[in-house]
Design a protein around this motif. Structure first.
Motif, PDB file in Angstrom:
ATOM      1  N   ARG A  78       0.849  -1.368   0.016  1.00  0.00           N
ATOM      2  CA  ARG A  78      -0.209  -0.113  -0.136  1.00  0.00           C
ATOM      3  C   ARG A  78       0.933   1.300  -0.047  1.00  0.00           C
ATOM      4  N   VAL A  79       0.542   2.080  -0.774  1.00  0.00           N
ATOM      5  CA  VAL A  79       1.384   3.369  -1.169  1.00  0.00           C
ATOM      6  C   VAL A  79       0.358   4.604  -0.430  1.00  0.00           C
ATOM      7  N   PHE A  80       0.819   5.298   0.246  1.00  0.00           N
ATOM      8  CA  PHE A  80       0.182   6.523   0.981  1.00  0.00           C
ATOM      9  C   PHE A  80       0.834   7.703   0.550  1.00  0.00           C
ATOM     10  N   THR A  81       0.510   8.930  -0.091  1.00  0.00           N
ATOM     11  CA  THR A  81       1.351   9.998  -0.282  1.00  0.00           C
ATOM     12  C   THR A  81       0.602  11.445   0.032  1.00  0.00           C
ATOM     13  N   ALA A  82       1.535  12.196   0.734  1.00  0.00           N
ATOM     14  CA  ALA A  82       0.884  13.494   1.067  1.00  0.00           C
ATOM     15  C   ALA A  82       1.782  14.535   0.551  1.00  0.00           C
ATOM     16  N   TYR A 124      -2.145  13.391  -2.065  1.00  0.00           N
ATOM     17  CA  TYR A 124      -1.732  13.543  -3.448  1.00  0.00           C
ATOM     18  C   TYR A 124      -1.292  12.158  -3.999  1.00  0.00           C
ATOM     19  N   ASN A 125      -2.007  12.012  -5.419  1.00  0.00           N
ATOM     20  CA  ASN A 125      -2.009  10.976  -6.189  1.00  0.00           C
ATOM     21  C   ASN A 125      -0.728  10.880  -6.785  1.00  0.00           C
ATOM     22  N   LEU A 126       0.277   9.997  -6.682  1.00  0.00           N
ATOM     23  CA  LEU A 126       1.647   9.802  -7.113  1.00  0.00           C
ATOM     24  C   LEU A 126       1.306   9.077  -8.351  1.00  0.00           C
ATOM     25  N   PRO A 127       1.811   9.588  -9.581  1.00  0.00           N
ATOM     26  CA  PRO A 127       1.722   8.563 -10.651  1.00  0.00           C
ATOM     27  C   PRO A 127       2.270   7.204 -10.823  1.00  0.00           C
ATOM     28  N   GLU A 128       1.419   6.464 -11.414  1.00  0.00           N
ATOM     29  CA  GLU A 128       1.332   4.847 -11.202  1.00  0.00           C
ATOM     30  C   GLU A 128       2.897   4.336 -11.544  1.00  0.00           C
ATOM     31  N   ASP A 158       8.290  21.549 -13.556  1.00  0.00           N
ATOM     32  CA  ASP A 158       8.114  20.873 -14.833  1.00  0.00           C
ATOM     33  C   ASP A 158       7.356  19.560 -14.801  1.00  0.00           C
ATOM     34  N   GLY A 159       7.006  19.279 -13.630  1.00  0.00           N
ATOM     35  CA  GLY A 159       6.089  17.956 -13.468  1.00  0.00           C
ATOM     36  C   GLY A 159       7.308  16.886 -13.017  1.00  0.00           C
ATOM     37  N   ARG A 160       8.467  16.872 -12.725  1.00  0.00           N
ATOM     38  CA  ARG A 160       9.303  15.877 -12.460  1.00  0.00           C
ATOM     39  C   ARG A 160       9.135  15.400 -10.942  1.00  0.00           C
ATOM     40  N   HIS A 161       9.169  14.112 -10.784  1.00  0.00           N
ATOM     41  CA  HIS A 161       8.944  13.627  -9.366  1.00  0.00           C
ATOM     42  C   HIS A 161      10.412  13.107  -9.077  1.00  0.00           C
ATOM     43  N   VAL A 162      11.085  13.847  -8.303  1.00  0.00           N
ATOM     44  CA  VAL A 162      12.573  13.451  -7.843  1.00  0.00           C
ATOM     45  C   VAL A 162      12.847  12.757  -6.568  1.00  0.00           C
ATOM     46  N   PHE A 163      13.236  11.568  -6.628  1.00  0.00           N
ATOM     47  CA  PHE A 163      13.470  10.719  -5.336  1.00  0.00           C
ATOM     48  C   PHE A 163      14.634  11.473  -4.641  1.00  0.00           C
ATOM     49  N   LEU A 164      14.373  11.840  -3.196  1.00  0.00           N
ATOM     50  CA  LEU A 164      15.687  12.016  -2.457  1.00  0.00           C
ATOM     51  C   LEU A 164      16.043  11.000  -1.762  1.00  0.00           C
TER      52      LEU A 164
END
Length: 323
Positions: free
Chosen positions: A224-228, A256-260, A287-293
């Motif tokens: 299960r994936v929960f994003t805020a 927040y709905n994270l892209p699949e 610009d819509g990038r989801h950058v992992f930290l």
């Protein structure tokens, strides 16, 4: 059967949230505050030919470790209440022996572990995290970890929007009153580049500064994936590290709905490290990038239960009770 929760007495609301969720299912939870061992908590580990008995005693309540169905490894502070007036070498020896004893106890428990300690320790390696994330196709920031001042100056030229500096460890120092001073993420200024000699005593990690639309906290429990998300840029003091203003932003978090495809890659990352739980920090750029930290294998989640109301404790309880 019983769920054993390994933590310490100063832990936050996460513990009662999960205990309540376990008890709501008609099951038992046993809290072990590791800071109370060996001064207040007793452990008897007995082996004889054809016989073994492992008993943990907390406040006169006894738990037979053979009755444990699952373990939630949450926090640890073994030996912290051993008197500091002891000879320093003897005190350190007592702490070390206590740690080895409890770690052996944890490893010997045959039930489900959320998560096994070796998996947690491996996943805490943030350099390895970035390597694996890149291999999985996650977007990651340009990063340099070094003790070389010249390498930092060269790296700064590559970072068009500037760069930030942070620690790989959860680093904190303490003032004369014992108050914790956490080292947060900070912007590197031009004048800082002329004062880098401290790197020869302590390496640091530098990353390109990214423009932020939102900062995301993704918590994964099992599958299960929960994003805020929070707009940290509204608060000047939180622009480089939202934790600086964690209390001020407490009610600003939203679903927040994270892209699949990003969710899929994060689950693959969790699988690589053998984790059932992880708290992941991500930046959403203009610009819509989801950058992992990074991923914290024992990261906090309790504030997200209040706002925006993510049922993370329930998910943890379900994994502990059904795995």
């Amino acid at each position: 059967m019983t769920v054993l929760i390994i933590t310490h007495s100063q832990d936050n609301e996460s513990i009662p949230l999960v205990i309540n969720a376990i008890q709501a299912q008609g099951r038992k939870a046993f809290r072990f505050n590791t800071d109370q061992f060996p001064t207040e908590v007793q452990l008897d580990i007995y082996y004889s030919k054809g016989c073994k008995q492992n008993i943990l005693t907390v406040d006169k309540q006894k738990l037979d470790l053979s009755e444990i169905s699952a373990v939630w490894y949450r926090r640890i502070a073994i030996g912290s209440r051993i008197p500091r007036v002891m000879d320093s070498q003897l005190r350190q020896a007592s702490i070390q022996e206590s740690r080895v004893t409890i770690q052996g106890m944890i490893t010997s428990i045959k039930g489900f572990h959320l998560d096994p300690l070796p998996n947690i320790r491996l996943a805490e390696n943030k350099q390895l995290q970035l390597q694996v994330a890149q291999e999985l196709g996650l977007d990651t920031p340009r990063t340099l970890t070094t003790n070389n001042p010249e390498a930092v100056k060269q790296f700064a030229q590559e970072c068009e929007q500037g760069m930030i500096v942070k620690m790989l460890s959860s680093f904190a120092i303490y003032d004369d009153k014992g108050q914790e001073q956490v080292v947060f993420t900070n912007l590197v200024k031009d004048e800082d580049l002329e004062n880098l000699e401290g790197l020869r005593l302590c390496p640091m990690t530098f990353q390109e500064k990214l423009s932020k639309t939102l900062e995301l906290r993704t918590t994964i429990v099992g599958q299960r994936v929960f994003t805020a998300a929070v707009n940290s840029q509204r608060n000047q003091k939180a622009q480089y590290d939202w934790r600086r203003q964690g209390l001020a932003l407490l009610n600003a978090w939203e679903f927040y709905n994270l892209p699949e495809d990003v969710e899929k890659k994060l689950l693959q990352l969790m699988s690589y490290f053998g984790l059932n739980y992880g708290a992941i920090d991500i930046i959403l750029t203009p610009d819509g990038r989801h950058v992992f930290l990074e991923v914290n294998p024992v990261g906090e989640f309790f504030w997200l239960e209040c706002c925006p109301g993510l049922p993370i404790s329930q998910a943890i309880a379900e994994v502990l009770l059904t795995s």
